[in-house]
Write a protein that holds these residues in place. Structure first.
Motif, PDB file in Angstrom:
ATOM      1  N   THR A 264      48.042  11.226  46.955  1.00 18.82           N
ATOM      2  CA  THR A 264      47.439  10.533  45.816  1.00 18.82           C
ATOM      3  C   THR A 264      47.416   9.039  46.118  1.00 18.82           C
ATOM      4  OG1 THR A 264      49.401   9.936  44.506  1.00 18.82           O
ATOM      5  CG2 THR A 264      48.676  12.230  44.405  1.00 18.82           C
ATOM      6  N   PRO A 265      46.650   8.262  45.374  1.00 19.13           N
ATOM      7  CA  PRO A 265      46.644   6.809  45.611  1.00 19.13           C
ATOM      8  C   PRO A 265      48.012   6.163  45.440  1.00 19.13           C
ATOM      9  CG  PRO A 265      44.739   7.436  44.303  1.00 19.13           C
ATOM     10  CD  PRO A 265      45.612   8.661  44.394  1.00 19.13           C
ATOM     11  N   ALA A 266      48.888   6.788  44.652  1.00 21.18           N
ATOM     12  CA  ALA A 266      50.210   6.199  44.406  1.00 21.18           C
ATOM     13  C   ALA A 266      51.282   6.745  45.330  1.00 21.18           C
ATOM     14  CB  ALA A 266      50.625   6.432  42.954  1.00 21.18           C
TER      15      ALA A 266
ATOM     16  N   VAL B   9      52.901   8.675  30.673  1.00 22.13           N
ATOM     17  CA  VAL B   9      52.460  10.052  30.578  1.00 22.13           C
ATOM     18  C   VAL B   9      51.083  10.217  31.221  1.00 22.13           C
ATOM     19  CG1 VAL B   9      51.970  11.962  29.021  1.00 22.13           C
ATOM     20  CG2 VAL B   9      53.840  10.391  28.496  1.00 22.13           C
ATOM     21  N   GLY B  10      50.229   9.213  31.085  1.00 21.57           N
ATOM     22  CA  GLY B  10      48.920   9.281  31.731  1.00 21.57           C
ATOM     23  C   GLY B  10      49.020   9.438  33.238  1.00 21.57           C
ATOM     24  N   ALA B  11      50.018   8.801  33.845  1.00 18.41           N
ATOM     25  CA  ALA B  11      50.226   8.940  35.291  1.00 18.41           C
ATOM     26  C   ALA B  11      50.674  10.356  35.636  1.00 18.41           C
ATOM     27  CB  ALA B  11      51.261   7.927  35.770  1.00 18.41           C
ATOM     28  N   LEU B  12      51.534  10.946  34.805  1.00 22.59           N
ATOM     29  CA  LEU B  12      51.983  12.317  35.048  1.00 22.59           C
ATOM     30  C   LEU B  12      50.806  13.288  34.917  1.00 22.59           C
ATOM     31  CD1 LEU B  12      55.297  12.325  32.960  1.00 22.59           C
ATOM     32  CD2 LEU B  12      54.862  11.397  35.243  1.00 22.59           C
ATOM     33  N   MET B  13      49.938  13.031  33.954  1.00 19.88           N
ATOM     34  CA  MET B  13      48.744  13.859  33.790  1.00 19.88           C
ATOM     35  C   MET B  13      47.827  13.734  34.995  1.00 19.88           C
ATOM     36  SD  MET B  13      48.009  12.983  29.772  1.00 19.88           S
ATOM     37  CE  MET B  13      46.403  13.811  29.748  1.00 19.88           C
TER      38      MET B  13
ATOM     39  N   LEU C 289      46.591  16.748  37.572  1.00 15.17           N
ATOM     40  CA  LEU C 289      45.190  17.055  37.858  1.00 15.17           C
ATOM     41  C   LEU C 289      44.901  16.980  39.355  1.00 15.17           C
ATOM     42  CD1 LEU C 289      43.503  15.158  34.896  1.00 15.17           C
ATOM     43  CD2 LEU C 289      43.756  17.638  35.156  1.00 15.17           C
ATOM     44  N   ARG C 290      45.558  16.062  40.046  1.00  9.20           N
ATOM     45  CA  ARG C 290      45.366  15.967  41.496  1.00  9.20           C
ATOM     46  C   ARG C 290      45.988  17.166  42.211  1.00  9.20           C
ATOM     47  NH1 ARG C 290      43.296  11.046  43.082  1.00  9.20           N
ATOM     48  NH2 ARG C 290      43.276   9.450  41.441  1.00  9.20           N
ATOM     49  N   VAL C 291      47.114  17.648  41.718  1.00  5.10           N
ATOM     50  CA  VAL C 291      47.711  18.854  42.304  1.00  5.10           C
ATOM     51  C   VAL C 291      46.791  20.048  42.063  1.00  5.10           C
ATOM     52  CG1 VAL C 291      49.660  20.463  42.171  1.00  5.10           C
ATOM     53  CG2 VAL C 291      50.079  17.995  42.138  1.00  5.10           C
ATOM     54  N   LEU C 292      46.252  20.158  40.866  1.00 10.90           N
ATOM     55  CA  LEU C 292      45.317  21.237  40.568  1.00 10.90           C
ATOM     56  C   LEU C 292      44.108  21.169  41.499  1.00 10.90           C
ATOM     57  CD1 LEU C 292      44.380  23.581  38.685  1.00 10.90           C
ATOM     58  CD2 LEU C 292      43.268  21.819  37.281  1.00 10.90           C
TER      59      LEU C 292
END
Length: 300
Positions: free
Chosen positions: A10-12, A76-80, A84-87
């Protein structure tokens, strides 16, 4: 069942996920909470896999073997966004579901509430959707709800403790076992505590885990890339949702369940699990597995 690994860039930073079940089945994305790890799904994964689901359980940002995020966001937005990236990396099928416990339930609520959610159904465990208690002052049976709050505040002592400077950052060795004992009384958590220590036992990782509470309680602004997702976590789910709560939960009282029921959409269910505390998927995995499979159905 021996899990395999999924690596997601991911970017992070890097996320790593455990995967159980068939390579081509629809995805049951399982999000863990605090203080837990993706191994917390190991006891219910076989029931989901036997029903044809591909169980994908990421270690949340900051938890070894996932990386500490370079953007230092624990909103929470970061966790979401991570979910989504894992999905996306696992390969969405259009039949996928999200299953969240504790912080995973908070992120799962946002994913189930967002417009155009990629998940057909959601299962939330142990932490009620925030929408169940909103708007303040106009919640049905408000006096009954208010009567629950003093005891709940005592149960939530750790949230306030985590806001202090310096001291909480050096408290992992006693806070983690105390919370497991308080939240799931009678459960023998030795194996789980070893997994937790490996994931957030060192100070840098423990500080990351505390970051979830600090970002939320202090209501800091999420980075721009997470802002749109972040605004949905306080909303009620719009996809059919099952809410599960251990009847003996020492973290959040099971008495909140009636307020949860009122905000869930048509086709939803709630259930209290007897002889289970906060970590119900570990304490009563057969019962929890039957509830989940009964709700999401067989994927075969």
């Amino acid at each position: 069942m021996t899990p395999r690994w999924l690596d997601v860039a991911t970017p992070a930073g890097q996320l790593r996920a455990l995967v159980w079940g068939p390579d081509d089945g629809p995805i049951a994305l399982c999000l863990h909470g605090f203080p837990d790890t993706a191994y917390g799904w190991r006891k219910v994964a076989p029931a989901l896999a036997d029903a044809g689901w591909r169980v994908v359980a990421p270690f949340m940002r900051g938890y070894v073997p996932s990386s500490v995020p370079s953007d230092h966001s624990y909103h929470v937005g970061a966790l979401m966004d991570d979910a989504l990236r894992v999905l996306a990396a696992a390969g969405p099928t259009g039949r996928d579901v999200v299953i969240g416990h504790d912080w995973g339930a908070i992120a799962g609520t946002g994913l189930a509430a967002m417009p155009g959610s990629p998940f057909e159904r959601a299962v939330l465990m142990s932490v009620p959707p925030a929408a169940a208690f909103r708007p303040l002052g106009r919640v049905p049976n408000g006096l009954r709800l208010a009567a629950q709050l003093p005891r709940q505040m005592l149960r939530s002592w750790y949230i306030f403790y985590f806001q202090l400077p310096w001291l909480p950052d050096r408290s992992a060795s006693w806070v983690v076992p105390r919370l497991w004992k308080q939240w799931s009384p009678g459960y023998h958590a030795a194996d789980d505590l070893r997994h937790v220590d490996a994931a957030i036992g060192v100070r840098r990782r423990w500080r990351a885990a505390l970051g979830y509470y600090r970002a939320t309680v202090r209501n800091t602004r999420p980075p721009a890339q997470y802002a749109e997702l972040h605004r949905h976590w306080l909303s009620a789910p719009t996809v059919p949702t099952m809410y599960l709560h251990g009847r003996d939960d020492g973290c959040a009282t099971a008495d909140f369940a009636p307020w949860v029921e009122r905000v869930l959409p048509d086709g939803s269910e709630t259930a209290l699990v007897d002889h289970a505390g906060h970590f119900l998927q570990l304490e009563q995995p057969d019962v929890v597995g039957r509830h989940i499979v009964g709700f999401i159905g067989a994927a075969r």
